[in-house]
Scaffold this motif. Structure first.
Motif, short mmCIF file in Angstrom:
data_model
loop_
_atom_site.label_atom_id
_atom_site.label_comp_id
_atom_site.label_asym_id
_atom_site.label_seq_id
_atom_site.Cartn_x
_atom_site.Cartn_y
_atom_site.Cartn_z
N GLU A 22 14.51 5.82 -19.75
CA GLU A 22 15.97 5.75 -19.69
C GLU A 22 16.57 7.12 -19.40
N ALA A 23 16.01 8.15 -20.00
CA ALA A 23 16.49 9.51 -19.73
C ALA A 23 16.30 9.86 -18.25
N LYS A 24 15.12 9.53 -17.71
CA LYS A 24 14.85 9.81 -16.30
C LYS A 24 15.81 9.06 -15.40
N ASN A 25 16.02 7.79 -15.68
CA ASN A 25 16.92 7.00 -14.84
C ASN A 25 18.35 7.52 -14.91
N TYR A 26 18.76 7.98 -16.09
CA TYR A 26 20.10 8.57 -16.23
C TYR A 26 20.22 9.82 -15.37
N ILE A 27 19.21 10.67 -15.43
CA ILE A 27 19.23 11.92 -14.65
C ILE A 27 19.26 11.62 -13.16
N TYR A 28 18.50 10.65 -12.72
CA TYR A 28 18.52 10.28 -11.30
C TYR A 28 19.88 9.76 -10.87
N ARG A 29 20.56 9.08 -11.78
CA ARG A 29 21.89 8.54 -11.43
C ARG A 29 22.98 9.60 -11.46
N TYR A 30 22.95 10.45 -12.48
CA TYR A 30 24.08 11.36 -12.69
C TYR A 30 23.76 12.83 -12.40
N GLY A 31 22.51 13.18 -12.24
CA GLY A 31 22.16 14.58 -11.99
C GLY A 31 22.52 15.02 -10.58
N SER A 32 22.44 16.32 -10.35
CA SER A 32 22.80 16.88 -9.04
C SER A 32 21.66 17.69 -8.44
N GLN A 33 20.43 17.45 -8.94
CA GLN A 33 19.24 18.14 -8.45
C GLN A 33 19.32 19.66 -8.64
N HIS A 34 20.04 20.06 -9.66
CA HIS A 34 20.20 21.48 -9.95
C HIS A 34 19.20 21.93 -11.00
N THR A 35 19.47 21.62 -12.28
CA THR A 35 18.60 22.06 -13.37
C THR A 35 18.49 20.96 -14.42
N GLU A 36 17.25 20.65 -14.81
CA GLU A 36 17.02 19.65 -15.85
C GLU A 36 15.97 20.22 -16.82
N SER A 37 16.19 19.99 -18.13
CA SER A 37 15.31 20.54 -19.14
C SER A 37 14.93 19.48 -20.16
N ILE A 38 13.69 19.54 -20.63
CA ILE A 38 13.23 18.66 -21.70
C ILE A 38 12.84 19.51 -22.90
N LEU A 39 13.18 19.02 -24.09
CA LEU A 39 12.77 19.66 -25.34
C LEU A 39 11.74 18.75 -25.99
N THR A 40 10.49 19.19 -26.02
CA THR A 40 9.41 18.38 -26.57
C THR A 40 8.21 19.26 -26.89
N GLU A 41 7.43 18.82 -27.85
CA GLU A 41 6.16 19.47 -28.16
C GLU A 41 4.99 18.62 -27.65
N ASN A 42 5.31 17.54 -26.94
CA ASN A 42 4.29 16.64 -26.40
C ASN A 42 3.94 17.07 -24.98
N TYR A 43 2.73 17.57 -24.81
CA TYR A 43 2.32 18.10 -23.50
C TYR A 43 2.39 17.04 -22.42
N THR A 44 1.92 15.84 -22.71
CA THR A 44 1.91 14.76 -21.70
C THR A 44 3.32 14.42 -21.25
#
Length: 418
Positions: A329-351
């Protein structure tokens, strides 16, 4: 002389003068940049005096606090300009470098040499430090440059142009290789965009309205980004302790710039504990938080978002928050509303982090880092001339190599084609 003729002659002068740059040694180009850095330091008082004229006029016109911040040439901004030039001096010169060298079956030796693009036109708003950043990059890469800043920065840009021209003249190089359009008439942009015989590339840097105007009116190739709608996704495996400082920095460090945070996506598993603490921290920084229904239920600081808030580049102390079911859902949101500029994830899960890096389409993707790092200086490019969210021929911050192209170089020993 009409404005159209003035612009045409200025562009032709830059084209003619720029041909001499390709033969300059790296040392000479670095010496020019060193002189410019020295002049910025010694003439700081004069620079700030002219900048104050622009700030006074800007306040009278009712420019926002964010716009005035971008316009200000403080001691810190001038020092950072000087630092940027010195970092640029230390970087390798790409011009003349031969890459992908190979020998053909017929004995021909083939390589690709880095060469300047030619003449670059920069059209930008507010930030007069762009004048120096862009000119320094152009000089180092052997490109002529024509700079058209916003009318709100005209006094600042003109004095910076004088300093750049002094630095060139001190080393016997025509000052015409760097030009600042000396008028505020908007028609100057239209005429500039018609000079396809003299200008090789246009880079607009500013609000979406300016960039769309340039794209619609230019006869010359344009490298652009329309807006910076940047997001952070807080994954269920995020370290929540370090997540809040990252988000605060991304949103509040300089809210009026293109790599500032505009949207926060929070995994539903951590939202109940994390969102109230985040909202409190953002509220203490005077950030207005607009959220989805789930966000509003979790914190009374969050106000209900309107439909047109999603995907908005606020360039202000405002941010959208949405609780999401997970990565997809996060990915789909970014594809819909993002501008291909900068995207960041906060996670300790390598995969999950690797999926984000692979599957998210943006000029910079980050793991456990502020969106504010999508900047040429921060990424090791020295000063940048802009950030491209198109993919031809550059994607992301544009430093030295992005201001070059490659031509084929062929060495033969008498071969003829049969």
């Amino acid at each position: 002389m009409t404005l159209e003729t003035t612009i045409a002659e200025l562009a032709a002068k830059t084209k003619s003068a720029s041909t001499a740059l390709v033969s300059l040694s790296t040392q000479v180009k670095n010496d020019v940049l060193e002189s410019v850095a020295r002049l910025l330091a010694t003439e700081k008082a004069d620079i700030q005096s002219e900048n104050q004229k622009d700030l006074t006029a800007g306040k009278e016109k009712g420019l926002s606090a964010a716009m005035l911040d971008r316009l200000t040439l403080s001691d810190g901004v001038i020092d950072s300009m000087i630092t940027g030039i010195k970092e640029l001096i230390a970087l390798p010169d790409p011009i003349g470098k031969i890459e992908d060298y190979s020998k053909r079956p017929n004995g021909l030796q083939v390589g690709r040499m880095r060469v300047p693009l030619g003449v670059i036109a920069m059209i930008y708003e507010s930030r007069p430090n762009v004048t120096v950043d862009a000119a320094a990059l152009a000089i180092k890469t052997g490109n002529g440059v024509i700079l058209r800043g916003g009318s709100e920065a005209i006094h600042s840009n003109l004095i910076l142009a004088e300093i750049l021209k002094k630095g060139l003249a001190l080393h016997g190089i025509s000052p015409d290789v760097v030009q600042v359009i000396p008028v505020t008439d908007r028609n100057a942009i239209t005429f500039l965009l018609q000079q396809e015989e003299s200008i090789d590339l246009v880079i607009p840097r500013g609000g979406e309205g300016l960039i769309r105007f340039v794209v619609e009116h230019s006869r010359i190739p344009v490298l652009k980004h329309y807006k910076g709608v940047c997001h952070i996704y807080v994954d269920k495996d995020a370290d929540l302790t370090k997540s809040i400082p990252i988000i605060i920095n991304s949103k509040t460090h300089r809210p009026g710039v293109c790599n500032a945070l505009e949207g926060i996506l929070i995994h539903k598993d951590v939202a109940p504990s994390f969102l109230p603490a985040l909202a409190k921290a953002l509220h203490e920084k005077n950030v207005t938080i607009k959220g989805c229904p789930a966000s509003v239920q979790l914190s009374d600081i969050v106000v209900a978002a309107e439909e047109n808030d999603w995907g908005t580049e606020f360039l202000d102390l405002k941010v959208c928050v949405k609780v999401v079911s997970g990565f997809e859902e996060a990915k789909n949101y970014i594809y819909r509303y993002g501008s291909q500029h900068t995207e960041s994830i906060l996670t300790e899960n390598y995969t999950t982090a690797q999926r984000f890096i692979t599957e998210i389409d943006a000029s910079a993707v980050m793991v456990n880092a502020s969106t504010r790092f999508n900047d040429g200086g921060q990424l090791g490019l020295g000063a940048e001339i802009g950030i491209s969210t198109t993919k031809l021929h550059a994607y992301g911050p544009m430093g030295l190599e992005e201001l070059t192209t490659r031509k084929f170089v062929v060495y033969g020993q008498g071969q003829v084609r049969s």
